[in-house]
Enzyme design. Structure first.
Site, PDB file in Angstrom:
ATOM      1  CG  ASN A 222       0.067   2.883   3.481  1.00 27.36           C
ATOM      2  OD1 ASN A 222      -0.883   2.625   2.819  1.00 27.36           O
ATOM      3  ND2 ASN A 222       1.469   3.158   3.007  1.00 27.36           N
ATOM      4  N   GLY A 223      -0.658  -0.460   6.557  1.00 27.11           N
ATOM      5  CA  GLY A 223      -0.336  -1.154   7.628  1.00 27.11           C
ATOM      6  C   GLY A 223      -1.813  -2.189   8.190  1.00 27.11           C
TER       7      GLY A 223
ATOM      8  CD1 TRP B   6       0.327  -5.752  -3.314  1.00 23.27           C
ATOM      9  CD2 TRP B   6       0.029  -6.596  -1.101  1.00 23.27           C
ATOM     10  NE1 TRP B   6       0.632  -7.167  -3.226  1.00 23.27           N
ATOM     11  CE2 TRP B   6       0.638  -7.444  -2.051  1.00 23.27           C
ATOM     12  CE3 TRP B   6      -0.045  -7.072   0.271  1.00 23.27           C
ATOM     13  CZ2 TRP B   6       1.037  -8.746  -1.517  1.00 23.27           C
ATOM     14  CZ3 TRP B   6       0.150  -8.122   0.644  1.00 23.27           C
ATOM     15  CH2 TRP B   6       0.941  -9.181  -0.133  1.00 23.27           C
TER      16      TRP B   6
ATOM     17  CG  HIS C 201      23.264 -36.149   0.550  1.00 24.46           C
ATOM     18  ND1 HIS C 201      23.614 -37.178   1.120  1.00 24.46           N
ATOM     19  CD2 HIS C 201      24.185 -35.146   0.362  1.00 24.46           C
ATOM     20  CE1 HIS C 201      24.747 -37.050   1.166  1.00 24.46           C
ATOM     21  NE2 HIS C 201      25.251 -35.872   0.732  1.00 24.46           N
TER      22      HIS C 201
ATOM     23  CD  GLU D 237      12.442 -11.215  -7.306  1.00 20.93           C
ATOM     24  OE1 GLU D 237      11.630 -10.918  -6.315  1.00 20.93           O
ATOM     25  OE2 GLU D 237      13.922 -11.094  -7.389  1.00 20.93           O
TER      26      GLU D 237
ATOM     27  NE  ARG E 277       5.157   1.820  -0.967  1.00 19.47           N
ATOM     28  CZ  ARG E 277       5.797   1.572  -0.185  1.00 19.47           C
ATOM     29  NH1 ARG E 277       6.982   2.293  -0.076  1.00 19.47           N
ATOM     30  NH2 ARG E 277       5.640   1.168   1.158  1.00 19.47           N
TER      31      ARG E 277
ATOM     32  CB  CYS F 264      -0.836   0.043   1.158  1.00 23.66           C
ATOM     33  SG  CYS F 264      -1.929  -1.506   1.490  1.00 23.66           S
TER      34      CYS F 264
ATOM     35  CE  LYS G   9      12.378  -2.086  -4.452  1.00 18.82           C
ATOM     36  NZ  LYS G   9      13.203  -3.067  -5.017  1.00 18.82           N
TER      37      LYS G   9
ATOM     38  CE  LYS H 233      16.432 -10.014  -8.051  1.00 17.00           C
ATOM     39  NZ  LYS H 233      16.623 -10.145  -6.844  1.00 17.00           N
TER      40      LYS H 233
ATOM     41  CD  GLU I 140      19.226 -11.987  -5.030  1.00 22.03           C
ATOM     42  OE1 GLU I 140      18.799 -12.631  -4.091  1.00 22.03           O
ATOM     43  OE2 GLU I 140      19.138 -10.545  -5.450  1.00 22.03           O
TER      44      GLU I 140
HETATM   45  C1  F6R Z   1      13.611  -9.860  -4.098  1.00 25.32           C
HETATM   46  C2  F6R Z   1      13.546  -8.757  -3.113  1.00 25.32           C
HETATM   47  C3  F6R Z   1      13.012  -9.217  -1.869  1.00 25.32           C
HETATM   48  C4  F6R Z   1      13.503  -7.964  -0.785  1.00 25.32           C
HETATM   49  C5  F6R Z   1      12.647  -8.324   0.526  1.00 25.32           C
HETATM   50  C6  F6R Z   1      13.351  -7.518   1.616  1.00 25.32           C
HETATM   51  O1  F6R Z   1      14.143  -9.340  -5.457  1.00 25.32           O
HETATM   52  O2  F6R Z   1      13.556  -7.550  -3.531  1.00 25.32           O
HETATM   53  O3  F6R Z   1      13.223 -10.367  -1.636  1.00 25.32           O
HETATM   54  O4  F6R Z   1      14.935  -8.320  -0.678  1.00 25.32           O
HETATM   55  O5  F6R Z   1      11.617  -8.390   0.509  1.00 25.32           O
HETATM   56  O6  F6R Z   1      13.174  -6.144   1.396  1.00 25.32           O
HETATM   57  P1  F6R Z   1      14.052  -5.157   2.101  1.00 25.32           P
HETATM   58  O7  F6R Z   1      15.284  -5.199   1.690  1.00 25.32           O
HETATM   59  O8  F6R Z   1      13.431  -3.801   1.589  1.00 25.32           O
HETATM   60  O9  F6R Z   1      13.957  -5.327   3.484  1.00 25.32           O
END
Ligand code: F6R
Length: 606
Positions: A101-102, A75, A502, A486, A27, A2, A601, A483, A479
Site C-alpha cells: 500500500n502506498g 486501487w 454575483h 458523491e 475502502r 489499497c 474510504k 453527500k 457538506e
Molecule cells: C466524504 C468523505 C471524504 C472524507 C475525506 C477525509 O463523505 O468521507 O470527503 O471526509 O476523504 O477523510 P478522513 O476524514 O479519513 O481524513
C-alpha cells in the site's frame, strides 16, 4: 484505497486472506490478489475486479493451499487496473512475493537501475521495484534483504513479504501507511485496517514508521530500521464485530446515519463530568497561550472544520482559519508556538492531511488531532488527541464520522472559551446544557423527517442541485452537497447564499432545484430572501429549517426539519435530513451507495 492482509498459523491461509480482504472491500479497490506458500513454493492468484472473482477463481481459496500468505486489494495509481498490475508481485526467481500500500516516489529511478541489472518487469506498478530489490539484496538472510530494500525506498509503504526460503515467516514493514499486527494463539495476522483483524483478535500492536516485523505462528518480533528489536506495547481494540456488520439495514450508510445519536453520545458523554468539560490529556495550560487556530482536513472533515470555526470564533474570540490540507501543505504556512493546528480525520491516514500536519509541526505549531481510528498516523503525530468514538465507519461517504467531529469541535470550543475567559459562568452552563442535548437533537432530526424518501423521489431526477446558506448554514450546505454528489452522482454545489447574485444565479431556472438552509437565526431571513429570488426564476425550493418555523412555509415548495436548538451547534442536526435525502436519492437512482464509483474510504495517496 489499497488494503493489505497477512496470515501465518495452522489454518488454511487463503480463505482467511479472502475473508480479510472482504472486510477491507469498503475502502475501494479495482483488483485483488493473494500469495500463499505451499511446500516451499509461492502460489499467486490475482484478478481484476471484485474479490468475489478471486473467490471464484480460487474456489474460496481451496485452489491455493498453505498456511502462510499475504493478500491485497489494489486501487490503481501506477498502471491500469489489470490482472498483471494487481498485487502480489513476484520476484523473477519466484522466491519473493510482495503486497504494497502506498506510493514509491523514486520507483522510476529504481526501475531503470534494476532493468540495467537484468531484472525483468511484468507490470506498470511502482510496487514491482520492491520485489526485485528483495531478490537483488537477498543473500540467504530475508531480514537483511528487507532492511536493505526499504532503505532504498522513498515514499510511503505498508508491505507484506513472503519468501520461499523462509517458509514459516511473513514479514510486514511500514513507512507512512498504516499497518497493524494482530496477535492470536498459535497464529498471527497483519492488516492495513483493524476491521480486517477484529473477527480474529483484539490484541494488536501498531508498527511505527521505519519499523518492520517478522511474524511466525508462535509470535511477532518488531525491528527498527537498523534491525534491532523494539518492544511494542500491546493494545486492545474495543470495536466489536457487530459494529462492522449491516445489522438488518440495506446499506452501511443508512445504518451509520441511524447510529449517530449513539456515536455522538459515546463521544461527548465521557468528557462532560458534572458541570465540567474534560478533554482527555488536554489541559488549560496547553491552551492558555494560543492566539490563533488553524484547522486542516480534507473533504467532509474539512467541512466539519468550516462549521466548527463559527463555534470557536464566536465563543473564544480567536481567529480561526480553515484550510484544505492539500493546499496547506504547499502554502508555506505561517505557524508559530501560539498557533494551534487542529487536524480532523476519520481514518487518520489521509495522505494530504498527514503531510499538512507534518509541515505545520515542523514550523512550530502545537497540534491537536480529532480522529476516529485509534493508533492511526494522525493520532500518533499529534501533541494531543481527542478521539471521536464513532466506531468503525464502513460506508465510503462519512456520516457519523462527520457529526462526531462536530461534537468534539463544540466541546473544544466551549472548553477553550472557559480557558480564555471569554464566556460567563451563566453562558457556560447554558451551552453545557445544549451540548448535553446533542444526542437527542440528532435523534430528533432523524425522527422528524419521515417524508424524506418522498422528497428524494420528487427531486431525485434533477441533474443539478444547489445548496445555499449563510454562516453555519453555509458550512452545512457544503457538506450536504458533497453527500448528494458523491453517492448519487448528481451535480451539487454548496454555495454562500449571498453570492448567488454575483454570477451563479444565471444558472437558476425550473430545472435547478435549490435547497435553502435556514437554521441560523441571525442570517436565516437573508437566506429566505435568496430563496424568494431563486423561486422567482422558476426553481423549486426545498427548505431546511427549525420545526415549527412558519416564515418559510410561504416560500418553500417542501420542507425538512431540524429541532430547535442553539444555532451555533445546529449543523450537527441540520446535516441529518440532508444525509437521509442524499441516501434516498442515491437509492432511488440505483447507485452503489456504500461504494460509490471512483471513491475510496481512506485516501492514502496524494
Ligand atoms: C466524504 C468523505 C471524504 C472524507 C475525506 C477525509 O463523505 O468521507 O470527503 O471526509 O476523504 O477523510 P478522513 O476524514 O479519513 O481524513
Amino acid at each position: 484505497m489499497c488494503g493489505i492482509v497477512g496470515y501465518v498459523g495452522a489454518q488454511a491461509a487463503a480463505p482467511l486472506l479472502l475473508e480479510g480482504l472482504l472486510k477491507l472491500e469498503y475502502r475501494g479497490y479495482d483488483s485483488a490478489g493473494i500469495a500463499v506458500m505451499n511446500d516451499g513454493q509461492l502460489l499467486v492468484s490475482k484478478v481484476k475486479g471484485r474479490i468475489a472473482n478471486l473467490c471464484e477463481k480460487t474456489e474460496g481459496g481451496r485452489q491455493v493451499p498453505g498456511t502462510i500468505g499475504i493478500g491485497h486489494t489494489r486501487w490503481a495509481t501506477h498502471g491500469a487496473p489489470t490482472d498483471v498490475n494487481a498485487h502480489p508481485h513476484l520476484s523473477n526467481d519466484g522466491r519473493f512475493a510482495v503486497v504494497h500500500n502506498g506510493i514509491i516516489e523514486n520507483y522510476l529511478a529504481l526501475r531503470e537501475e534494476l532493468t540495467a541489472k537484468g531484472f525483468h518487469f511484468e507490470s506498470d506498478t511502482d510496487t514491482e521495484v520492491i520485489v526485485h530489490l528483495l531478490e537483488r539484496y537477498y543473500a540467504g538472510d530475508v531480514k537483511a534483504a528487507v532492511i536493505k530494500t526499504v532503505s532504498r525506498l522513498q515514499g510511503s509503504y505498508a508491505l507484506g513479504v513472503v519468501c520461499a526460503d523462509a517458509p514459516n515467516t511473513v514479514f510486514a514493514a511500514r513507512e507512512a501507511s498504516p499497518l497493524i499486527i494482530g496477535l492470536g494463539s498459535g497464529e498471527q495476522y497483519f492488516a492495513s485496517d483493524v476491521t480486517a483483524l477484529v473477527p480474529y483478535t483484539r490484541s494488536v500492536l501498531y508498527l511505527d514508521d521505519g519499523e518492520f516485523a517478522a511474524l511466525t505462528a508462535n509470535g511477532v518480533t518488531v525491528f527498527n530500521g537498523a534491525g534491532q528489536t523494539v518492544d511494542k506495547p500491546l493494545q486492545h481494540i474495543a470495536w466489536d464485530i457487530q459494529a462492522a456488520e449491516k445489522d438488518g439495514f440495506d446499506h452501511f450508510m443508512l445504518k451509520e446515519i441511524f447510529e449517530q445519536p449513539a456515536a455522538v453520545r459515546a463521544t461527548i458523554a465521557p468528557r462532560m463530568r458534572g458541570r465540567a468539560i474534560c478533554l482527555d490529556d488536554v489541559r488549560a495550560d496547553d491552551l492558555k497561550n494560543i492566539r490563533r487556530i488553524v484547522i486542516t482536513a480534507c473533504g467532509s472533515a474539512y467541512y466539519a472544520g468550516c462549521a466548527g470555526k463559527y463555534a470557536i470564533e464566536a465563543l473564544c474570540r480567536l481567529p480561526v482559519q480553515v484550510e484544505l490540507a492539500s493546499e496547506l501543505r504547499y502554502s508555506d504556512p505561517l505557524m508559530d508556538e501560539q498557533t494551534l493546528l487542529i487536524v480532523l480525520s476519520q481514518s487518520g491516514e489521509t495522505a494530504d492531511t498527514i503531510a499538512a500536519m507534518k509541515e505545520c509541526k515542523a514550523r512550530g505549531a502545537k497540534t491537536l488531532s480529532i480522529v476516529n481510528v485509534v493508533g492511526s498516523t494522525v493520532a500518533t503525530l499529534a501533541d494531543h488527541v481527542l478521539y471521536t468514538h464513532a466506531g468503525p465507519e464502513i460506508a465510503v461517504a462519512t456520516t457519523k464520522g462527520y457529526t462526531t467531529q462536530l461534537a468534539v469541535l463544540y466541546l473544544f470550543a466551549l472548553y477553550m472559551a472557559q480557558v480564555q475567559g471569554t464566556v460567563s459562568g451563566e453562558e457556560f452552563n447554558r451551552l453545557f446544557g445544549e451540548l448535553e442535548q446533542l444526542p437527542h437533537r440528532v435523534q430528533n432530526a432523524l425522527d422528524m423527517n419521515p417524508g424524506t424518501e418522498r422528497l428524494a423521489r420528487k427531486y431525485g431526477g434533477a441533474s443539478s442541485v444547489f445548496f445555499i446558506g449563510r454562516n453555519t448554514d453555509y458550512a452545512v450546505a457544503l457538506e450536504g452537497a458533497l453527500k448528494l454528489k458523491e453517492i448519487s452522482y448528481i451535480h451539487a454545489e454548496g454555495y454562500a447564499a449571498g453570492e448567488l447574485k454575483h454570477g451563479t444565479i444565471a444558472l437558476i431556472d425550473e430545472h435547478q432545484p435549490v435547497i435553502a438552509l435556514c437554521c441560523n437565526g441571525a442570517v436565516a431571513d437573508k437566506t429566505v430572501s435568496n430563496a424568494v429570488e431563486v423561486k422567482a426564476r422558476g426553481a423549486e425550493v426545498l427548505a431546511v429549517t427549525f420545526k415549527g418555523d412558519t416564515t418559510l412555509a410561504a416560500v418553500a415548495d417542501d420542507m425538512l426539519f431540524v429541532p430547535h436548538m442553539e444555532p451555533l451547534f445546529a449543523p450537527i442536526a441540520e446535516i441529518v435530513p440532508l444525509q437521509l435525502f442524499a441516501y434516498y436519492v442515491a437509492r432511488e437512482n440505483g447507485c452503489d451507495i456504500d461504494k460509490p464509483k471512483n471513491l475510496a474510504k481512506s485516501v492514502t495517496v496524494e
